[in-house]
Design an enzyme around this catalytic site. Sequence first.
Site, PDB file in Angstrom:
ATOM      1  N   THR A  13      53.048  46.288  52.493  1.00 58.45           N
ATOM      2  CA  THR A  13      52.720  44.866  52.602  1.00 58.45           C
ATOM      3  C   THR A  13      52.409  44.242  51.241  1.00 58.45           C
ATOM      4  OG1 THR A  13      50.365  45.252  53.001  1.00 58.45           O
ATOM      5  CG2 THR A  13      51.799  45.213  54.935  1.00 58.45           C
ATOM      6  N   ASP A  14      52.475  42.912  51.213  1.00 58.92           N
ATOM      7  CA  ASP A  14      52.129  42.170  50.002  1.00 58.92           C
ATOM      8  C   ASP A  14      50.677  41.695  50.095  1.00 58.92           C
ATOM      9  OD1 ASP A  14      52.145  39.973  51.738  1.00 58.92           O
ATOM     10  OD2 ASP A  14      54.085  39.243  51.051  1.00 58.92           O
ATOM     11  N   GLN A  15      50.249  40.836  49.180  1.00 58.09           N
ATOM     12  CA  GLN A  15      48.862  40.359  49.161  1.00 58.09           C
ATOM     13  C   GLN A  15      48.482  39.579  50.411  1.00 58.09           C
ATOM     14  OE1 GLN A  15      48.454  38.259  45.399  1.00 58.09           O
ATOM     15  NE2 GLN A  15      46.677  39.539  44.979  1.00 58.09           N
ATOM     16  N   MET A  16      49.466  39.062  51.115  1.00 58.05           N
ATOM     17  CA  MET A  16      49.197  38.287  52.326  1.00 58.05           C
ATOM     18  C   MET A  16      49.160  39.160  53.575  1.00 58.05           C
ATOM     19  SD  MET A  16      51.531  34.949  51.433  1.00 58.05           S
ATOM     20  CE  MET A  16      52.949  35.948  50.990  1.00 58.05           C
ATOM     21  N   VAL A  18      51.680  40.853  54.729  1.00 64.26           N
ATOM     22  CA  VAL A  18      52.989  40.760  55.366  1.00 64.26           C
ATOM     23  C   VAL A  18      53.904  41.806  54.734  1.00 64.26           C
ATOM     24  CG1 VAL A  18      55.010  39.237  55.611  1.00 64.26           C
ATOM     25  CG2 VAL A  18      52.705  38.311  55.875  1.00 64.26           C
TER      26      VAL A  18
END
Length: 133
Positions: A13-16, A18
């Site tokens: 996942t990324d920082q969000m 997602v």
Amino acid sequence: MVEARIRVIYGDTDQMGVVYHANYFRYFEFSRSEYFRARGGSYREMEREGLALPVVEATASYKSPARYDDVLLVRPRVSEVKRVSLTFTYEIFREGGSDTPLCTGRTVHACVSREGRPTRLPEALVRLLHEAP
């Protein structure tokens, strides 16, 4: 129908929170391996025979985000087999979610020799691609 099951790990996942877009291509790859395995074949066996199926084209269409700890169901399908290439299509769903895919995709693979030269898909491989698991 082959269905590969994958749980999203935090590193996907990324920082969000997602799933990072490029990771869907890893999920496609995993499902292709499961597709071959379900039919009694493997990439490793093809490589021993001096063949490879490199990706020469790849696309993905993102519909809705997958998130950390989601269980994803990836459904690969061979949609086209030509003399020296084949095409897989994919649909990715959230387990227990709706019937609408989170992501769809397509990869085109060339059949090449150990030297990297295009070569005809072996008949045994063509049969394996079309057999029901």
